[in-house]
Every structure is written in C-alpha cells, then in structure tokens.
Design a protein around this motif. Structure first.
Motif, PDB file in Angstrom:
ATOM      1  N   ASP A   1     -12.949  12.077  14.140  1.00 22.26           N
ATOM      2  CA  ASP A   1     -12.638  12.679  12.833  1.00 22.26           C
ATOM      3  C   ASP A   1     -11.149  12.503  12.516  1.00 22.26           C
ATOM      4  O   ASP A   1     -10.345  13.437  12.645  1.00 22.26           O
ATOM      5  CB  ASP A   1     -13.024  14.163  12.849  1.00 22.26           C
ATOM      6  CG  ASP A   1     -13.038  14.771  11.451  1.00 22.26           C
ATOM      7  OD1 ASP A   1     -12.662  14.066  10.497  1.00 22.26           O
ATOM      8  OD2 ASP A   1     -13.409  15.960  11.333  1.00 22.26           O
ATOM      9  N   VAL A   2     -10.792  11.291  12.122  1.00 26.45           N
ATOM     10  CA  VAL A   2      -9.400  10.966  11.798  1.00 26.45           C
ATOM     11  C   VAL A   2      -9.349  10.362  10.391  1.00 26.45           C
ATOM     12  O   VAL A   2     -10.087   9.428  10.088  1.00 26.45           O
ATOM     13  CB  VAL A   2      -8.799   9.963  12.799  1.00 26.45           C
ATOM     14  CG1 VAL A   2      -7.367   9.591  12.400  1.00 26.45           C
ATOM     15  CG2 VAL A   2      -8.824  10.525  14.216  1.00 26.45           C
ATOM     16  N   THR A   3      -8.485  10.902   9.548  1.00 27.51           N
ATOM     17  CA  THR A   3      -8.324  10.386   8.186  1.00 27.51           C
ATOM     18  C   THR A   3      -6.852  10.077   7.949  1.00 27.51           C
ATOM     19  O   THR A   3      -5.978  10.894   8.273  1.00 27.51           O
ATOM     20  CB  THR A   3      -8.807  11.415   7.139  1.00 27.51           C
ATOM     21  OG1 THR A   3     -10.143  11.836   7.465  1.00 27.51           O
ATOM     22  CG2 THR A   3      -8.798  10.798   5.743  1.00 27.51           C
ATOM     23  N   LEU A   4      -6.579   8.893   7.379  1.00 26.77           N
ATOM     24  CA  LEU A   4      -5.202   8.467   7.105  1.00 26.77           C
ATOM     25  C   LEU A   4      -4.869   8.721   5.640  1.00 26.77           C
ATOM     26  O   LEU A   4      -5.607   8.306   4.741  1.00 26.77           O
ATOM     27  CB  LEU A   4      -5.045   6.972   7.406  1.00 26.77           C
ATOM     28  CG  LEU A   4      -5.553   6.471   8.770  1.00 26.77           C
ATOM     29  CD1 LEU A   4      -5.291   4.965   8.902  1.00 26.77           C
ATOM     30  CD2 LEU A   4      -4.887   7.234   9.914  1.00 26.77           C
ATOM     31  N   TYR A   5      -3.729   9.355   5.402  1.00 30.86           N
ATOM     32  CA  TYR A   5      -3.269   9.668   4.046  1.00 30.86           C
ATOM     33  C   TYR A   5      -1.895   9.042   3.822  1.00 30.86           C
ATOM     34  O   TYR A   5      -1.063   9.009   4.736  1.00 30.86           O
ATOM     35  CB  TYR A   5      -3.147  11.184   3.853  1.00 30.86           C
ATOM     36  CG  TYR A   5      -4.444  11.932   3.894  1.00 30.86           C
ATOM     37  CD1 TYR A   5      -5.119  12.269   2.721  1.00 30.86           C
ATOM     38  CD2 TYR A   5      -5.004  12.317   5.117  1.00 30.86           C
ATOM     39  CE1 TYR A   5      -6.317  12.984   2.756  1.00 30.86           C
ATOM     40  CE2 TYR A   5      -6.207  13.024   5.162  1.00 30.86           C
ATOM     41  CZ  TYR A   5      -6.852  13.347   3.978  1.00 30.86           C
ATOM     42  OH  TYR A   5      -8.039  14.040   4.023  1.00 30.86           O
ATOM     43  N   GLY A   6      -1.638   8.584   2.601  1.00 33.91           N
ATOM     44  CA  GLY A   6      -0.314   8.069   2.271  1.00 33.91           C
ATOM     45  C   GLY A   6      -0.359   6.683   1.695  1.00 33.91           C
ATOM     46  O   GLY A   6      -1.134   6.393   0.768  1.00 33.91           O
ATOM     47  N   GLU A   7       0.470   5.783   2.256  1.00 32.11           N
ATOM     48  CA  GLU A   7       0.560   4.416   1.750  1.00 32.11           C
ATOM     49  C   GLU A   7       0.610   3.432   2.906  1.00 32.11           C
ATOM     50  O   GLU A   7       0.732   3.810   4.068  1.00 32.11           O
ATOM     51  CB  GLU A   7       1.808   4.263   0.873  1.00 32.11           C
ATOM     52  CG  GLU A   7       3.118   4.539   1.589  1.00 32.11           C
ATOM     53  CD  GLU A   7       4.337   4.422   0.688  1.00 32.11           C
ATOM     54  OE1 GLU A   7       4.354   3.505  -0.163  1.00 32.11           O
ATOM     55  OE2 GLU A   7       5.260   5.237   0.841  1.00 32.11           O
ATOM     56  N   GLU A   8       0.505   2.155   2.578  1.00 28.64           N
ATOM     57  CA  GLU A   8       0.494   1.074   3.564  1.00 28.64           C
ATOM     58  C   GLU A   8       1.706   1.156   4.499  1.00 28.64           C
ATOM     59  O   GLU A   8       2.824   1.419   4.072  1.00 28.64           O
ATOM     60  CB  GLU A   8       0.518  -0.276   2.839  1.00 28.64           C
ATOM     61  CG  GLU A   8       0.570  -1.488   3.762  1.00 28.64           C
ATOM     62  CD  GLU A   8       0.790  -2.792   3.006  1.00 28.64           C
ATOM     63  OE1 GLU A   8       0.742  -3.861   3.641  1.00 28.64           O
ATOM     64  OE2 GLU A   8       1.016  -2.736   1.775  1.00 28.64           O
TER      65      GLU A   8
END
Length: 453
Positions: free
Chosen positions: A373-380
């Motif tokens: 359960d890992v989610t990435l938020y933000g930008e490249e």
C-alpha cells in the motif's frame, strides 16, 4: 634558362623554409605565452580528466569513446591556439559532460581556476506549478520579488532553459529545472554564461529581465555585481512577506534543516517523516563532514516507538523525499527491514519531486518493493530510472578540481516495472504541483493531498 629556373626554385625553397621556420617560431611563442592556468588545464584534461571519464561506467552510451577523446583533443588544441581562459575551458568541459548525459558524472573546477565567474545577476527563485518565481533578490531589484520570471532580453524562459541544457548535465527535464533553480540559489545568473548562451550581448553590463506580477508584465534593468561583493548587498526575501510556511518547509526550518526528522500530525492523523539526506553520523564521505549528524537507525527506532504509543492518532505514514538528493540507501533499507511487520499496517504516502536523486530515488524503489500500500504524490523525480551511479572522485591535481565518475549501473526493479519511459524520472501516482499562491499562503498542497486520501 635552366640556370635561372634553378635559381628561382632555390629562392622559392629558401622562402618556404623561412616561412616554415617563422611559423615554428610563432607557434613556439604561442606555446611559451600560455599562462600558468592554461598549462595546468592542458595537463589535467589530457591526464586525470581523460582517464577518469574513460573509466566511468555507461560513459559511451550517448557519446562514443572516439567522439569524447576527439573533443578533448580539440579542447587542448583550442587552449594552445586560441588561449582560452578559465571560463571558456570550464564551459567546454561542461558541454562534453552534458552530452554524456549521466547526471552522476559531475565536474567541479578548483576555486583558483574559475576566472570569468565573478559577475552575477543576483535574481534568485524557485519553480512552482506555473513557472519560476523570484523568492530572493537584492534590495535594488525588490520590485521583482514574488513575480514570475518571463524572459531575459526578450528570450522567453522556456528557450532559456533549453539553452542551459547545453551546459547543465541532466537526465530529465525535471532535473534540468532543479539545476536551474539550484544554480540561481548558488550564484544567481552568471553574466558570462548568459553571454555564452546568447542571452545577453558580449560586453553588455545590463540585462532586461521581464516579470509578471498580479496579471501585469514589467521590465527591470538588472546590473551584475562581483560575486565577492555579495556580503555587502542588502537582500529581500519572500519569506518576510508570508505569515506561515507550508507544512514540509516549516518542519525543515523548525528542525534546523536536519537531514531527517519526524512529527505526529494529529490534525491529519499522520506520522510525517521528512527524509532530506541519506546521510547520518555512520556514513563517511570524503567531501562531507557528517560527524554532527544524528544516527538514522536510532531516529527511525524512536519514530516507530512514537507510532506504537500513539496508534489512535495515526492513520498513515508519510515519507517526504522531495528534497532528498542521495547518500547511502542502506540507512532506510535496514530500518524498513527491521520494522517491516509494524509499518505494513499503515498506508504509506511518499512525496516526490524534481530534487529526488540517487539514493533518494532508490528509497522509492525499496518502499514499493517491501510494501503493498504505497502511493506516490508530487511530480517527476530529477533522476532518470535508467541511470548509472555509485560515484567516485578523480582529483584534477594541477587545477585543484574534481570529476566524479560512475562505477555501476543502478538497478531499480519496481520503478522499472511501473515505467512507461525508463529515460524519464519516476512519475507520481497522483500528480500534485505546488503553486506559488499556495506557498505564500502557507499551504503545502502536495502533503495535504496525500493525507486527505
């Protein structure tokens, strides 16, 4: 007739020999006129720089050995015949390394061999969702504070960024933006770099910076000043005009710019772990003193104990990597392995951005590998997924500089599997770009989006 012909031939031969002799004298004079700096540059370029680049892993993927050596040979010839100064030599090396296209390969000239970098336009800013905003400036240019930079001498900012691509080594557009931002903080805009890139005319001492603020455009004639005069300049900062910093930056400032720290955010029911550097007191590096750094394992253990003691106040774990430029990946790897069973009870929200590089990016891969359960938020991220790493330094003995070269290919299995383009950075699951308006109003849009979901 034959005698006259022979005499004419003899005269011509003597003239040619004299001419060649004269050329030889002139060439010798040129070589004798080389400065101490030029002689030192030639020795370092033909020695440790050439040898170091030849040993770098991945160095010929974008530029062949033949092309690289031919360009080094040409540079040496140009120093001998054109008498290039420090600046011209440095940008030629930067161009070469930029074309190698491995951001871990970095060149740092010695401080005594940087003539030509003295004059700067001290306009300092950061990238936000809709452009590059001025966050610091000299008092003489205070009108531009909080404005978006649009152009310099009529050349729009996107084209300027394209031109900097020539001398800023990068793997992604995201990292190019970060380098542009970082160099603005480090030195402002170097006057001779702007000349070299055709943004200001050679010899011009003023540049016209175009800004946009409150929907209106305006121009400022900005004069460069000597970089050693920076201590005598009065500066203004956007931080002086805002009441509260965004959450992540406030944590950074409140913890005295610590390499890592944590806090329970009871309002949003999150354990927030800010991971700015993969460095601690146990990591020894040649060019960095880490003796005053905290111990990572002890800090992480303490955070886990805090989570266990406050389980009712915590619904997720947020790991903020937005300013993590690398170090040793083993610090986080070991801590995650030790506490894996406890951590996997929580959804993990990972904050990423253009400054994420090297071991900071490896941290993303390890989190994806160990937890579901890992989610990435933000930008490249700034570093490309396909890259070379594990750097070592090569000393440029004569000029006092360093060239850092790569020693192995970096394998990031999970982010490779997710990627549509391995030559781009890691893409977020949820793209959130911090706006300048949000920043000046103290809103951390990336963090708040993560804890809201």
């Amino acid at each position: 007739m034959k005698k006259n012909s022979r005499l004419s031939l003899l005269i011509i031969t003597v003239l040619i020999l004299c001419l060649l002799s004269s050329c030889g004298v002139k060439n010798n004079e040129k070589k004798q006129k080389l400065t101490e700096h030029q002689i030192a540059w030639i020795a370092d370029i033909d020695g440790p720089l050439r040898d170091g680049l030849a040993k770098a892993v991945g160095v010929n993927e974008y530029l062949s050995d033949e092309e690289r050596n031919a360009r080094l040979d040409t540079l040496i010839q140009r120093i001998e015949t054109e008498h290039l100064d420090d600046f011209e030599i440095i940008v030629a090396i930067q161009e070469l390394i930029s074309d190698i296209h491995i951001a871990h390969i970095q060149f740092f000239p010695g401080n005594e061999y940087k003539e030509g970098y003295e004059e700067i336009y001290c306009i300092i800013g950061e990238w936000f969702a809709d452009g590059f905003y001025i966050t610091n400036a000299t008092a003489d240019n205070k009108e531009c504070l909080g404005a978006r930079l649009v152009a310099i001498n009529g050349i729009d900012l996107e084209e300027i960024l394209n031109r900097y691509d020539k001398i800023y080594v990068n793997e992604t557009r995201s990292w190019l933006k970060y380098k542009f931002e970082y160099e603005s903080w480090r030195t402002g805009f170097v006057q001779r770099e702007l000349e070299y890139l055709g943004i200001v005319e050679i010899g011009d001492k003023e540049a016209i910076f175009t800004f946009e603020k409150d929907g209106e455009r305006f121009e400022e004639n900005v004069k460069p000043f000597k970089i050693d005069e920076i201590q005598y300049q009065e500066f203004v900062s956007i931080d002086e005009q805002i009441e509260a910093l965004p959450y992540g930056e406030a944590i950074y400032i409140n913890n005295e710019q610590a390499p890592f720290c944590y806090e329970i955010d009871k309002e949003n029911k999150a354990m927030y772990f800010q991971y700015n550097e993969c460095m601690d007191v146990t990591v020894k590096v040649d060019d960095k003193d880490t003796s005053n750094y905290p111990n990572f394992a002890e800090t992480f253990d303490s955070m886990i104990e805090e989570m266990k003691a406050n389980e009712t106040d915590i619904d997720c774990l947020v790991i903020d990597l937005r300013n993590n430029g690398g170090g040793s990946e083993q610090l986080l790897n070991n801590a995650l392995e030790k506490h894996r069973e406890f951590i996997k009870k929580y959804p993990i929200k990972v904050l990423i951005g253009k400054a994420v590089f090297s071991s900071g990016q490896d941290a993303i891969d390890m989190l994806l590998h160990m937890f579901d359960d890992v989610t990435l938020y933000g930008e490249e991220t700034g570093q490309a997924i396909h890259n070379y790493t594990f750097i070592t330094g090569v000393k440029l003995e004569k000029t006092g500089g360093n060239i850092y070269i790569t020693q192995q290919k970096d394998y990031c299995y999970e982010i490779h599997k997710r990627a549509e383009d391995i030559h781009a950075g890691v893409m977020p699951d949820v793209e959130v770009l911090q706006t300048f308006e949000g920043y000046i109003n103290g809103v951390d849009e990336v963090y708040l989006r993560a804890v809201a979901e």
